[in-house]
Design a protein around this motif. Sequence first.
Motif, PDB file in Angstrom:
ATOM      1  N   LEU A  13       0.831  -1.207   0.000  1.00 45.68           N
ATOM      2  CA  LEU A  13       0.000   0.000   0.000  1.00 45.68           C
ATOM      3  C   LEU A  13       0.866   1.258   0.000  1.00 45.68           C
ATOM      4  CD1 LEU A  13      -2.791  -1.054   2.512  1.00 45.68           C
ATOM      5  CD2 LEU A  13      -3.064  -0.637   0.056  1.00 45.68           C
ATOM      6  N   THR A  82      -5.289  -3.021  12.409  1.00 42.91           N
ATOM      7  CA  THR A  82      -6.531  -3.153  11.628  1.00 42.91           C
ATOM      8  C   THR A  82      -7.734  -2.527  12.328  1.00 42.91           C
ATOM      9  OG1 THR A  82      -6.963  -5.355  12.549  1.00 42.91           O
ATOM     10  CG2 THR A  82      -5.752  -5.242  10.446  1.00 42.91           C
ATOM     11  N   LYS A  84     -10.524  -0.039  13.592  1.00 47.44           N
ATOM     12  CA  LYS A  84     -11.197   1.137  13.049  1.00 47.44           C
ATOM     13  C   LYS A  84     -11.227   2.266  14.086  1.00 47.44           C
ATOM     14  CE  LYS A  84     -14.203  -1.489   9.926  1.00 47.44           C
ATOM     15  NZ  LYS A  84     -13.245  -1.639   8.917  1.00 47.44           N
ATOM     16  N   LYS A  86      -9.849   5.114  16.064  1.00 46.30           N
ATOM     17  CA  LYS A  86      -8.750   6.063  15.853  1.00 46.30           C
ATOM     18  C   LYS A  86      -7.835   6.174  17.064  1.00 46.30           C
ATOM     19  CE  LYS A  86     -11.256   8.767  12.495  1.00 46.30           C
ATOM     20  NZ  LYS A  86     -11.821  10.030  12.112  1.00 46.30           N
ATOM     21  N   SER A 114      -0.557   7.467   7.444  1.00 43.33           N
ATOM     22  CA  SER A 114      -1.347   6.230   7.387  1.00 43.33           C
ATOM     23  C   SER A 114      -2.727   6.456   6.781  1.00 43.33           C
ATOM     24  CB  SER A 114      -1.456   5.588   8.771  1.00 43.33           C
ATOM     25  OG  SER A 114      -2.174   6.425   9.642  1.00 43.33           O
ATOM     26  N   LYS A 115      -3.217   7.687   6.815  1.00 43.33           N
ATOM     27  CA  LYS A 115      -4.528   7.969   6.210  1.00 43.33           C
ATOM     28  C   LYS A 115      -4.519   7.758   4.699  1.00 43.33           C
ATOM     29  CE  LYS A 115      -3.584  12.892   5.970  1.00 43.33           C
ATOM     30  NZ  LYS A 115      -3.823  14.147   6.650  1.00 43.33           N
ATOM     31  N   TYR A 116      -3.342   7.820   4.083  1.00 39.22           N
ATOM     32  CA  TYR A 116      -3.224   7.613   2.644  1.00 39.22           C
ATOM     33  C   TYR A 116      -3.146   6.136   2.268  1.00 39.22           C
ATOM     34  CZ  TYR A 116      -1.904  12.541   2.766  1.00 39.22           C
ATOM     35  OH  TYR A 116      -1.875  13.895   2.979  1.00 39.22           O
ATOM     36  N   LYS A 118      -5.245   3.602   3.161  1.00 39.21           N
ATOM     37  CA  LYS A 118      -6.483   2.833   3.170  1.00 39.21           C
ATOM     38  C   LYS A 118      -6.771   2.348   1.759  1.00 39.21           C
ATOM     39  CE  LYS A 118      -7.840   4.490   7.376  1.00 39.21           C
ATOM     40  NZ  LYS A 118      -6.724   4.289   8.212  1.00 39.21           N
ATOM     41  N   PRO A 119      -7.157   1.078   1.615  1.00 38.80           N
ATOM     42  CA  PRO A 119      -7.533   0.602   0.275  1.00 38.80           C
ATOM     43  C   PRO A 119      -8.703   1.433  -0.250  1.00 38.80           C
ATOM     44  CG  PRO A 119      -7.347  -1.229   1.825  1.00 38.80           C
ATOM     45  CD  PRO A 119      -7.262   0.039   2.624  1.00 38.80           C
ATOM     46  N   SER A 120      -8.664   1.721  -1.523  1.00 35.56           N
ATOM     47  CA  SER A 120      -9.733   2.533  -2.111  1.00 35.56           C
ATOM     48  C   SER A 120     -11.028   1.728  -2.157  1.00 35.56           C
ATOM     49  CB  SER A 120      -9.348   3.011  -3.508  1.00 35.56           C
ATOM     50  OG  SER A 120      -9.062   1.902  -4.326  1.00 35.56           O
ATOM     51  N   LYS A 121     -12.128   2.441  -1.920  1.00 33.86           N
ATOM     52  CA  LYS A 121     -13.426   1.793  -1.928  1.00 33.86           C
ATOM     53  C   LYS A 121     -13.982   1.797  -3.345  1.00 33.86           C
ATOM     54  CE  LYS A 121     -14.459   2.941   2.793  1.00 33.86           C
ATOM     55  NZ  LYS A 121     -15.277   3.642   3.742  1.00 33.86           N
TER      56      LYS A 121
END
Length: 123
Positions: A13, A82, A84, A86, A114-116, A118-121
């Motif tokens: 990622l 992993t 959710k 914060k 780390s906010k960048y 995340k797998p794209s939805k």
Amino acid sequence: MKFPLLLWALSLLMKKAARNNPDFRKQLEGKDFAFQLQTADGGIVRQFVVANNSIRSKRKAHSNPAFTISFKNADTGLRILTSKDKNAFMRAIQEKDIAISGDLSLVMWFQSVSKYLKPSKKK
């Protein structure tokens, strides 16, 4: 077995974000350091090298990481990385499920990027 896989996926990622996300690339500018994530006993470890506006990763300890984040064990690392929630990371530090050594400003940098990752939805 899931924790090493998660660390490997994290490296993928980060590499993808370095190639495709201009905001993430901007965060890499001028950075030249290594860090590692591992279990407290060092049985599972992955190094990440930030240099030349890119990320490289290997499944072994780095000789001189700028910082190290050590999780109490693999299950704890998996749960925290992993989560959710914060506040999971900070709570884990307070509960001594995570130990951090090295440059805390770079740990904060890692938390901020780390906010960048995340797998794209799918739309």
